[in-house]
Scaffold this active site. Sequence first.
Site, PDB file in Angstrom:
ATOM      1  N   TYR A  53       0.864  -1.451  -0.068  1.00  0.00           N
ATOM      2  CA  TYR A  53       0.044   0.131   0.056  1.00  0.00           C
ATOM      3  C   TYR A  53       0.849   1.334   0.047  1.00  0.00           C
ATOM      4  O   TYR A  53       1.528   1.426   1.189  1.00  0.00           O
ATOM      5  CB  TYR A  53      -1.078   0.005   1.207  1.00  0.00           C
ATOM      6  CG  TYR A  53      -1.939  -1.236   1.208  1.00  0.00           C
ATOM      7  CD1 TYR A  53      -2.020  -1.954   0.133  1.00  0.00           C
ATOM      8  CD2 TYR A  53      -2.566  -1.490   2.265  1.00  0.00           C
ATOM      9  CE1 TYR A  53      -2.760  -3.204   0.254  1.00  0.00           C
ATOM     10  CE2 TYR A  53      -3.537  -2.603   2.382  1.00  0.00           C
ATOM     11  CZ  TYR A  53      -3.474  -3.429   1.300  1.00  0.00           C
ATOM     12  OH  TYR A  53      -4.566  -4.280   1.454  1.00  0.00           O
ATOM     13  N   LEU A 194     -17.197  -3.310   1.491  1.00  0.00           N
ATOM     14  CA  LEU A 194     -18.213  -2.227   0.807  1.00  0.00           C
ATOM     15  C   LEU A 194     -18.086  -2.215  -0.553  1.00  0.00           C
ATOM     16  O   LEU A 194     -18.672  -1.347  -1.106  1.00  0.00           O
ATOM     17  CB  LEU A 194     -17.986  -0.862   1.397  1.00  0.00           C
ATOM     18  CG  LEU A 194     -17.992  -0.666   3.010  1.00  0.00           C
ATOM     19  CD1 LEU A 194     -17.308   0.583   3.282  1.00  0.00           C
ATOM     20  CD2 LEU A 194     -19.334  -1.087   3.524  1.00  0.00           C
ATOM     21  N   GLY A 197     -17.370   0.965  -2.583  1.00  0.00           N
ATOM     22  CA  GLY A 197     -18.188   1.834  -2.560  1.00  0.00           C
ATOM     23  C   GLY A 197     -19.505   1.638  -3.619  1.00  0.00           C
ATOM     24  O   GLY A 197     -20.601   2.040  -3.228  1.00  0.00           O
ATOM     25  N   LEU A 199     -21.218  -1.307  -4.439  1.00  0.00           N
ATOM     26  CA  LEU A 199     -22.328  -1.952  -3.819  1.00  0.00           C
ATOM     27  C   LEU A 199     -23.422  -1.038  -3.024  1.00  0.00           C
ATOM     28  O   LEU A 199     -24.437  -1.508  -2.886  1.00  0.00           O
ATOM     29  CB  LEU A 199     -21.425  -2.971  -2.871  1.00  0.00           C
ATOM     30  CG  LEU A 199     -22.327  -3.877  -1.782  1.00  0.00           C
ATOM     31  CD1 LEU A 199     -23.075  -4.760  -2.541  1.00  0.00           C
ATOM     32  CD2 LEU A 199     -21.610  -4.520  -1.048  1.00  0.00           C
TER      33      LEU A 199
HETATM   34  N1  LIG Z   1      -5.531  -8.867   0.658  1.00  0.00           N
HETATM   35  C1  LIG Z   1      -5.973  -8.256  -0.413  1.00  0.00           C
HETATM   36  O1  LIG Z   1      -5.520  -8.477  -1.540  1.00  0.00           O
HETATM   37  C2  LIG Z   1      -6.834  -7.070  -0.319  1.00  0.00           C
HETATM   38  C3  LIG Z   1      -7.317  -6.607  -1.399  1.00  0.00           C
HETATM   39  C4  LIG Z   1      -8.275  -5.345  -1.410  1.00  0.00           C
HETATM   40  C5  LIG Z   1      -8.361  -4.666  -0.065  1.00  0.00           C
HETATM   41  N2  LIG Z   1      -8.015  -5.290   1.296  1.00  0.00           N
HETATM   42  C6  LIG Z   1      -7.950  -4.873   2.534  1.00  0.00           C
HETATM   43  O2  LIG Z   1      -9.317  -4.475   2.825  1.00  0.00           O
HETATM   44  C7  LIG Z   1      -9.520  -3.269   3.095  1.00  0.00           C
HETATM   45  C8  LIG Z   1     -10.986  -2.777   2.634  1.00  0.00           C
HETATM   46  O3  LIG Z   1     -11.091  -2.898   1.246  1.00  0.00           O
HETATM   47  P1  LIG Z   1     -11.067  -1.804   0.127  1.00  0.00           P
HETATM   48  O4  LIG Z   1     -10.553  -0.689   0.844  1.00  0.00           O
HETATM   49  O5  LIG Z   1     -10.763  -2.240  -1.001  1.00  0.00           O
HETATM   50  O6  LIG Z   1     -12.566  -1.344  -0.088  1.00  0.00           O
HETATM   51  P2  LIG Z   1     -13.945  -1.109   0.829  1.00  0.00           P
HETATM   52  O7  LIG Z   1     -13.590  -0.965   2.443  1.00  0.00           O
HETATM   53  O8  LIG Z   1     -15.003  -1.949   0.482  1.00  0.00           O
HETATM   54  O9  LIG Z   1     -14.339   0.395   0.570  1.00  0.00           O
HETATM   55  C9  LIG Z   1     -13.434   1.536   0.731  1.00  0.00           C
HETATM   56  C10 LIG Z   1     -14.365   2.651   0.035  1.00  0.00           C
HETATM   57  O10 LIG Z   1     -15.471   2.803   0.787  1.00  0.00           O
HETATM   58  C11 LIG Z   1     -15.771   4.181   1.508  1.00  0.00           C
HETATM   59  N3  LIG Z   1     -16.356   4.066   2.708  1.00  0.00           N
HETATM   60  C12 LIG Z   1     -16.183   3.728   3.690  1.00  0.00           C
HETATM   61  N4  LIG Z   1     -16.935   3.543   4.646  1.00  0.00           N
HETATM   62  C13 LIG Z   1     -17.997   4.201   3.912  1.00  0.00           C
HETATM   63  C14 LIG Z   1     -19.327   4.565   4.491  1.00  0.00           C
HETATM   64  N5  LIG Z   1     -19.837   4.296   5.896  1.00  0.00           N
HETATM   65  N6  LIG Z   1     -20.239   5.098   3.703  1.00  0.00           N
HETATM   66  C15 LIG Z   1     -19.780   5.283   2.219  1.00  0.00           C
HETATM   67  N7  LIG Z   1     -18.473   4.882   1.811  1.00  0.00           N
HETATM   68  C16 LIG Z   1     -17.779   4.446   2.768  1.00  0.00           C
HETATM   69  C17 LIG Z   1     -14.237   4.552   1.473  1.00  0.00           C
HETATM   70  O11 LIG Z   1     -14.340   5.903   1.533  1.00  0.00           O
HETATM   71  P3  LIG Z   1     -13.466   6.945   2.444  1.00  0.00           P
HETATM   72  O12 LIG Z   1     -12.083   6.240   2.445  1.00  0.00           O
HETATM   73  O13 LIG Z   1     -13.492   8.171   1.741  1.00  0.00           O
HETATM   74  O14 LIG Z   1     -13.940   7.068   3.695  1.00  0.00           O
HETATM   75  C18 LIG Z   1     -13.481   3.933   0.310  1.00  0.00           C
HETATM   76  O15 LIG Z   1     -13.793   4.794  -0.878  1.00  0.00           O
HETATM   77  C19 LIG Z   1      -8.411  -2.538   2.332  1.00  0.00           C
HETATM   78  O16 LIG Z   1      -8.227  -1.125   2.492  1.00  0.00           O
HETATM   79  C20 LIG Z   1      -7.285  -3.447   2.672  1.00  0.00           C
HETATM   80  O17 LIG Z   1      -6.964  -3.048   3.958  1.00  0.00           O
HETATM   81  C21 LIG Z   1      -6.897  -6.448   1.058  1.00  0.00           C
END
Ligand SMILES: NC(=O)c1ccc[n+]([C@@H]2O[C@H](COP(=O)([O-])OP(=O)(O)OC[C@H]3O[C@@H](n4cnc5c(N)ncnc54)[C@H](OP(=O)(O)O)[C@@H]3O)[C@@H](O)[C@H]2O)c1
Length: 277
Positions: A53, A194, A197, A199
């Site tokens: 990251y 999420l 976003g 979804l």
């Molecule tokens: N192991 C892997 O290969 C892998 C792959 C992907 C992700 N991950 C981990 O999983 C975590 C989460 O996944 P992700 O970051 O891909 O996506 P996510 O958590 O599904 O979505 C993040 C997005 O949703 C927004 N958000 C958060 N809370 C919200 C709410 N209450 N209402 C509306 N929008 C909201 C955030 O906006 P803001 O930031 O503006 O608040 C951001 O744009 C990652 O950060 C990472 O640590 C791991």
Amino acid sequence: MKRVTFPSAKQVPALGQGTWQMAESGAGRRAAIAALRLGLDLGMSVIDTAEMYGEGAVEEIVGEAIEGRRDEVFLVSKCYPQNASRKRMVEACTRSLKRLRTDRIDLYLLHWPGSVPIEETLDTFMRLKDEGRILDYGISNFDARGIQRVWSAAGGGGIVTDQVLFNLSERGVEWDLLPWCRKRNLPLMAYTPLGQGALLRDPALAKIAVRHDATPAQIALAWLLHKDGVLAIPKAGRVAHVQENRKAADIALTPADLAELDNAFPPPAGPGPLAIL
Ligand SMILES: NC(=O)c1ccc[n+]([C@@H]2O[C@H](COP(=O)([O-])OP(=O)(O)OC[C@H]3O[C@@H](n4cnc5c(N)ncnc54)[C@H](OP(=O)(O)O)[C@@H]3O)[C@@H](O)[C@H]2O)c1
């Protein structure tokens, strides 16, 4: 808050915090640090990050956010598959520890399957664990067959999780991986809970949210949280989102809600390839 239990008997809250794509500079970075700290105040003590990251920049953000609060945090980081060899993983872990400003990572994961023999990776995990630099180890983006191969390799029985894409629109793991993990008491870490976003614009989700005086994001998280042995790690770069996400843990979905969600987002009807980002 609901908790999940690792094989070590260590329990952590089932709602944690992701950090991928956190802003690396300026006001966005400051907001991300404030968001992570608020998450800790609210009991979301699992923080998930990775050397990937921001090529280390996000681990530095996490290091700053948890400064002085290390003992409150269950810290998860991941190494690149190309760094999963005996020599390179020790170096990668050392760099991560420095950026995270700590002497230990609670859970260190292989980010996705690569070409280094898994036996070598597992042996290195065990060495880092013996040295106390990591307290546990696991894998990420391994499907049901992949985790079984790891499990049967020397040291593979020591893995404590698989971190995979799991949300309402990506339910494939419910067919095989989640039951497999549950049978062995391994929590499954649900990433992108999420759908980044996208979804949240679904009308079925909006309808249920209205009934609970909640938001679609809260319903998407509550759905994951109602599943035993699942640890969800939404990423939120602003405090308002963290506050909102924390409240998802207080929502009890009814059987009618769950049936509506199954209708809108059908569970898997058979095995399929593991969804990844
Ligand atoms: N192991 C892997 O290969 C892998 C792959 C992907 C992700 N991950 C981990 O999983 C975590 C989460 O996944 P992700 O970051 O891909 O996506 P996510 O958590 O599904 O979505 C993040 C997005 O949703 C927004 N958000 C958060 N809370 C919200 C709410 N209450 N209402 C509306 N929008 C909201 C955030 O906006 P803001 O930031 O503006 O608040 C951001 O744009 C990652 O950060 C990472 O640590 C791991």
